[in-house]
Design a protein around this motif. Sequence first.
Motif, PDB file in Angstrom:
ATOM      1  N   ASN A  37       0.850  -1.189   0.000  1.00  0.00           N
ATOM      2  CA  ASN A  37       0.000   0.000   0.000  1.00  0.00           C
ATOM      3  C   ASN A  37       0.886   1.240   0.000  1.00  0.00           C
ATOM      4  OD1 ASN A  37      -1.839   2.037   0.408  1.00  0.00           O
ATOM      5  ND2 ASN A  37      -2.856   1.087   2.159  1.00  0.00           N
ATOM      6  N   ARG A  38       0.809   2.038  -1.051  1.00  0.00           N
ATOM      7  CA  ARG A  38       1.662   3.222  -1.185  1.00  0.00           C
ATOM      8  C   ARG A  38       1.011   4.492  -0.650  1.00  0.00           C
ATOM      9  NH1 ARG A  38       3.710   3.080  -7.334  1.00  0.00           N
ATOM     10  NH2 ARG A  38       3.910   5.290  -6.867  1.00  0.00           N
ATOM     11  N   ASP A  39      -0.071   4.374   0.080  1.00  0.00           N
ATOM     12  CA  ASP A  39      -0.756   5.559   0.614  1.00  0.00           C
ATOM     13  C   ASP A  39       0.213   6.354   1.491  1.00  0.00           C
ATOM     14  OD1 ASP A  39      -2.405   7.419   1.897  1.00  0.00           O
ATOM     15  OD2 ASP A  39      -4.107   6.039   1.940  1.00  0.00           O
ATOM     16  N   PRO A  40       0.490   7.629   1.150  1.00  0.00           N
ATOM     17  CA  PRO A  40       1.463   8.424   1.911  1.00  0.00           C
ATOM     18  C   PRO A  40       0.895   9.076   3.165  1.00  0.00           C
ATOM     19  CG  PRO A  40       0.657   9.704   0.074  1.00  0.00           C
ATOM     20  CD  PRO A  40      -0.012   8.359  -0.034  1.00  0.00           C
ATOM     21  N   ASN A  41      -0.383   8.844   3.435  1.00  0.00           N
ATOM     22  CA  ASN A  41      -1.020   9.431   4.614  1.00  0.00           C
ATOM     23  C   ASN A  41      -0.745   8.532   5.820  1.00  0.00           C
ATOM     24  OD1 ASN A  41      -2.667  10.505   6.582  1.00  0.00           O
ATOM     25  ND2 ASN A  41      -4.447  10.765   5.243  1.00  0.00           N
ATOM     26  N   PHE A  42       0.080   9.002   6.756  1.00  0.00           N
ATOM     27  CA  PHE A  42       0.456   8.186   7.900  1.00  0.00           C
ATOM     28  C   PHE A  42      -0.758   7.732   8.706  1.00  0.00           C
ATOM     29  CE2 PHE A  42       1.688   7.707  12.367  1.00  0.00           C
ATOM     30  CZ  PHE A  42       2.701   6.758  12.252  1.00  0.00           C
ATOM     31  N   ALA A  43      -1.776   8.564   8.769  1.00  0.00           N
ATOM     32  CA  ALA A  43      -2.966   8.237   9.555  1.00  0.00           C
ATOM     33  C   ALA A  43      -3.714   7.035   8.998  1.00  0.00           C
ATOM     34  CB  ALA A  43      -3.894   9.451   9.613  1.00  0.00           C
ATOM     35  N   LYS A  44      -3.459   6.701   7.729  1.00  0.00           N
ATOM     36  CA  LYS A  44      -4.130   5.550   7.123  1.00  0.00           C
ATOM     37  C   LYS A  44      -3.469   4.231   7.509  1.00  0.00           C
ATOM     38  CE  LYS A  44      -7.171   7.912   4.680  1.00  0.00           C
ATOM     39  NZ  LYS A  44      -7.031   8.011   3.227  1.00  0.00           N
TER      40      LYS A  44
ATOM     41  N   THR B  12       8.495   5.447  -1.433  1.00  0.00           N
ATOM     42  CA  THR B  12       7.422   6.441  -1.355  1.00  0.00           C
ATOM     43  C   THR B  12       7.564   7.227  -0.055  1.00  0.00           C
ATOM     44  OG1 THR B  12       5.914   5.034  -2.616  1.00  0.00           O
ATOM     45  CG2 THR B  12       4.927   6.810  -1.322  1.00  0.00           C
ATOM     46  N   ASN B  13       7.607   8.542  -0.180  1.00  0.00           N
ATOM     47  CA  ASN B  13       7.759   9.414   0.980  1.00  0.00           C
ATOM     48  C   ASN B  13       6.392   9.756   1.566  1.00  0.00           C
ATOM     49  OD1 ASN B  13       9.011  10.992   2.887  1.00  0.00           O
ATOM     50  ND2 ASN B  13       9.618  12.627   1.490  1.00  0.00           N
ATOM     51  N   ARG B  14       6.394  10.132   2.823  1.00  0.00           N
ATOM     52  CA  ARG B  14       5.187  10.546   3.534  1.00  0.00           C
ATOM     53  C   ARG B  14       4.713  11.900   3.018  1.00  0.00           C
ATOM     54  NH1 ARG B  14       5.059  11.001  10.174  1.00  0.00           N
ATOM     55  NH2 ARG B  14       2.999  11.962  10.390  1.00  0.00           N
ATOM     56  N   ASN B  15       3.411  12.164   3.097  1.00  0.00           N
ATOM     57  CA  ASN B  15       2.894  13.440   2.607  1.00  0.00           C
ATOM     58  C   ASN B  15       3.008  14.557   3.637  1.00  0.00           C
ATOM     59  OD1 ASN B  15       0.896  12.695   4.377  1.00  0.00           O
ATOM     60  ND2 ASN B  15      -0.787  12.778   2.905  1.00  0.00           N
ATOM     61  N   GLU B  16       3.630  14.268   4.773  1.00  0.00           N
ATOM     62  CA  GLU B  16       3.946  15.294   5.770  1.00  0.00           C
ATOM     63  C   GLU B  16       5.426  15.149   6.127  1.00  0.00           C
ATOM     64  OE1 GLU B  16       0.127  15.596   8.604  1.00  0.00           O
ATOM     65  OE2 GLU B  16       0.983  13.586   8.478  1.00  0.00           O
ATOM     66  N   PHE B  17       6.040  16.233   6.612  1.00  0.00           N
ATOM     67  CA  PHE B  17       7.439  16.206   7.049  1.00  0.00           C
ATOM     68  C   PHE B  17       8.338  15.607   5.951  1.00  0.00           C
ATOM     69  CE2 PHE B  17       4.687  15.296  10.790  1.00  0.00           C
ATOM     70  CZ  PHE B  17       4.838  16.516  11.440  1.00  0.00           C
ATOM     71  N   GLU B  18       8.183  16.083   4.726  1.00  0.00           N
ATOM     72  CA  GLU B  18       8.868  15.476   3.599  1.00  0.00           C
ATOM     73  C   GLU B  18      10.393  15.548   3.701  1.00  0.00           C
ATOM     74  OE1 GLU B  18       8.728  17.787  -0.158  1.00  0.00           O
ATOM     75  OE2 GLU B  18       7.414  19.152   0.930  1.00  0.00           O
ATOM     76  N   ASN B  19      10.922  16.522   4.422  1.00  0.00           N
ATOM     77  CA  ASN B  19      12.377  16.677   4.497  1.00  0.00           C
ATOM     78  C   ASN B  19      13.050  15.673   5.432  1.00  0.00           C
ATOM     79  OD1 ASN B  19      12.289  18.877   2.738  1.00  0.00           O
ATOM     80  ND2 ASN B  19      11.926  20.318   4.406  1.00  0.00           N
TER      81      ASN B  19
ATOM     82  N   PRO C 172       9.807  14.618  -2.930  1.00  0.00           N
ATOM     83  CA  PRO C 172       8.680  15.480  -2.563  1.00  0.00           C
ATOM     84  C   PRO C 172       7.602  14.695  -1.821  1.00  0.00           C
ATOM     85  CG  PRO C 172       9.341  15.863  -4.838  1.00  0.00           C
ATOM     86  CD  PRO C 172      10.090  14.642  -4.378  1.00  0.00           C
ATOM     87  N   LYS C 173       6.823  15.395  -1.025  1.00  0.00           N
ATOM     88  CA  LYS C 173       5.831  14.735  -0.173  1.00  0.00           C
ATOM     89  C   LYS C 173       4.850  13.908  -0.998  1.00  0.00           C
ATOM     90  CE  LYS C 173       2.969  18.928   0.136  1.00  0.00           C
ATOM     91  NZ  LYS C 173       2.365  19.901   1.060  1.00  0.00           N
ATOM     92  N   GLY C 174       4.648  12.672  -0.545  1.00  0.00           N
ATOM     93  CA  GLY C 174       3.697  11.785  -1.186  1.00  0.00           C
ATOM     94  C   GLY C 174       4.133  11.170  -2.493  1.00  0.00           C
ATOM     95  N   ARG C 175       5.347  11.484  -2.951  1.00  0.00           N
ATOM     96  CA  ARG C 175       5.813  10.995  -4.245  1.00  0.00           C
ATOM     97  C   ARG C 175       6.638   9.726  -4.100  1.00  0.00           C
ATOM     98  NH1 ARG C 175       6.673  14.685  -8.283  1.00  0.00           N
ATOM     99  NH2 ARG C 175       7.510  12.890  -9.418  1.00  0.00           N
ATOM    100  N   THR C 176       6.716   8.977  -5.191  1.00  0.00           N
ATOM    101  CA  THR C 176       7.523   7.767  -5.267  1.00  0.00           C
ATOM    102  C   THR C 176       8.668   8.000  -6.240  1.00  0.00           C
ATOM    103  OG1 THR C 176       5.603   6.361  -4.812  1.00  0.00           O
ATOM    104  CG2 THR C 176       7.511   5.310  -5.821  1.00  0.00           C
TER     105      THR C 176
ATOM    106  N   LYS D 144      19.232  12.968  16.318  1.00  0.00           N
ATOM    107  CA  LYS D 144      17.857  13.468  16.414  1.00  0.00           C
ATOM    108  C   LYS D 144      17.125  13.332  15.074  1.00  0.00           C
ATOM    109  CE  LYS D 144      18.819  16.717  20.183  1.00  0.00           C
ATOM    110  NZ  LYS D 144      18.737  18.118  20.656  1.00  0.00           N
ATOM    111  N   LYS D 145      17.196  12.131  14.507  1.00  0.00           N
ATOM    112  CA  LYS D 145      16.569  11.851  13.223  1.00  0.00           C
ATOM    113  C   LYS D 145      15.353  10.948  13.410  1.00  0.00           C
ATOM    114  CE  LYS D 145      19.603  13.880  10.460  1.00  0.00           C
ATOM    115  NZ  LYS D 145      19.266  14.904   9.456  1.00  0.00           N
ATOM    116  N   ILE D 146      14.383  11.110  12.533  1.00  0.00           N
ATOM    117  CA  ILE D 146      13.200  10.246  12.493  1.00  0.00           C
ATOM    118  C   ILE D 146      13.091   9.688  11.082  1.00  0.00           C
ATOM    119  CG2 ILE D 146      10.684  10.154  12.651  1.00  0.00           C
ATOM    120  CD1 ILE D 146      10.835  12.435  14.691  1.00  0.00           C
ATOM    121  N   LEU D 147      12.986   8.369  10.967  1.00  0.00           N
ATOM    122  CA  LEU D 147      12.906   7.729   9.659  1.00  0.00           C
ATOM    123  C   LEU D 147      11.489   7.212   9.432  1.00  0.00           C
ATOM    124  CD1 LEU D 147      14.238   6.658   7.066  1.00  0.00           C
ATOM    125  CD2 LEU D 147      14.886   4.603   8.357  1.00  0.00           C
ATOM    126  N   THR D 148      10.869   7.659   8.360  1.00  0.00           N
ATOM    127  CA  THR D 148       9.523   7.196   8.013  1.00  0.00           C
ATOM    128  C   THR D 148       9.479   6.852   6.537  1.00  0.00           C
ATOM    129  OG1 THR D 148       7.162   7.746   8.040  1.00  0.00           O
ATOM    130  CG2 THR D 148       8.681   9.559   7.649  1.00  0.00           C
TER     131      THR D 148
END
Length: 348
Positions: free
Chosen positions: A228-235, A265-272, A302-306, A327-331
């Motif tokens: 599932n490539r949905d970039p919305n973490f809440a999903k 695929t990157n998350r659609n939030e906190f893209e950096n 970019p956010k939400g892109r593959t 102090k890194k977060i990997l998503t």
Amino acid sequence: MGRFVNVIIPGPKKILTLCEVEVYAGTTVTDFALFFLVCFKNSDNSSFLFFLSFLTLVEPLANVAPNGQATQSSLYANNVHAVNVINGDMTGLCSHTANQSSPWWKLDLLAVHRVRAVTIFNRPDCCPERLIGAEILIGNSPSTEKALAAPLVMEILSTLTHTFHCGDMEGRYVVVILPGQKRILSLCEVEVYASLAGVLMQNVALSRTADQSSSHPDGPARNAVDGNRDPNFAKGSCSLTHQESNPWWRVDLQNVYTVTAVMITNRNEFENRLDGAEIWIGNSLEDNGAKKSRCAIISHIPKGRTFYFPCSSTEGRYVTVFLPGTKKILTLCDVQVFPLDYADGTYI
């Protein structure tokens, strides 16, 4: 098809500002359709559908140049390296060869690509005419002499930026060469818009065992290989570590494969957050599988892109995404791994 391209921001008291608009058109892009409904609200906050429209959208190609390896025929000074041309910084240092016969700059894409377009950024501060007569070559040979056998010849005008359409030419190497005696080749940026040649085979990471350095309760490692490539973490389809030093994520492919590409695929939030992450491939869990053969460094997605990253046919059982630093977060919202089929030497 159309003659006019418009950019509009609907609504009152809007300001529209654009610094550059580039339009890439042709008949070879694969289109896909999207239906969408426009919803309006009445004064009592009840909603009604006003109209149904049909749009034809085009999935844009990524600039794959930052994932490659750049070299040049000579070096004028210590700070004008070939790699300056693929770092995404149009205001920084450029590449610069010595004064020589037929200087060249070469980009190894690390796998055969189908090249749609190449954009060249000329030097803005001095001598833009030096680039006139340069040629762009695309081929599968690392030798510039052999590449000349079937060149894509383009005259580069003395303008700051120019895009050359390459008609989906296939090749692993993109070469800019300036024929003639006593020539100097200087480039400030090269962008290559391309896709991997052929059709990629089955994603061998799908539903495989995944692990990571730490896990947020709602972001286990397995989420990145659930298909599932949905970039919305809440999903519920993205992995997420805690904030820590050098977080990592790893998938066990359960067999040794010759990996030719990894898609992320990157998350659609906190893209950096993903900027600077590294993709490693190996057969050992030593150092969490992170220090084997590096496939690529993720400059930015970019956010939400593959985006896909060619891996130069690297063998390994474990694919690791490693994010160096404190102090890194990997998503990650999706990781796909594609091997090379050696039956006929092509990507299938």
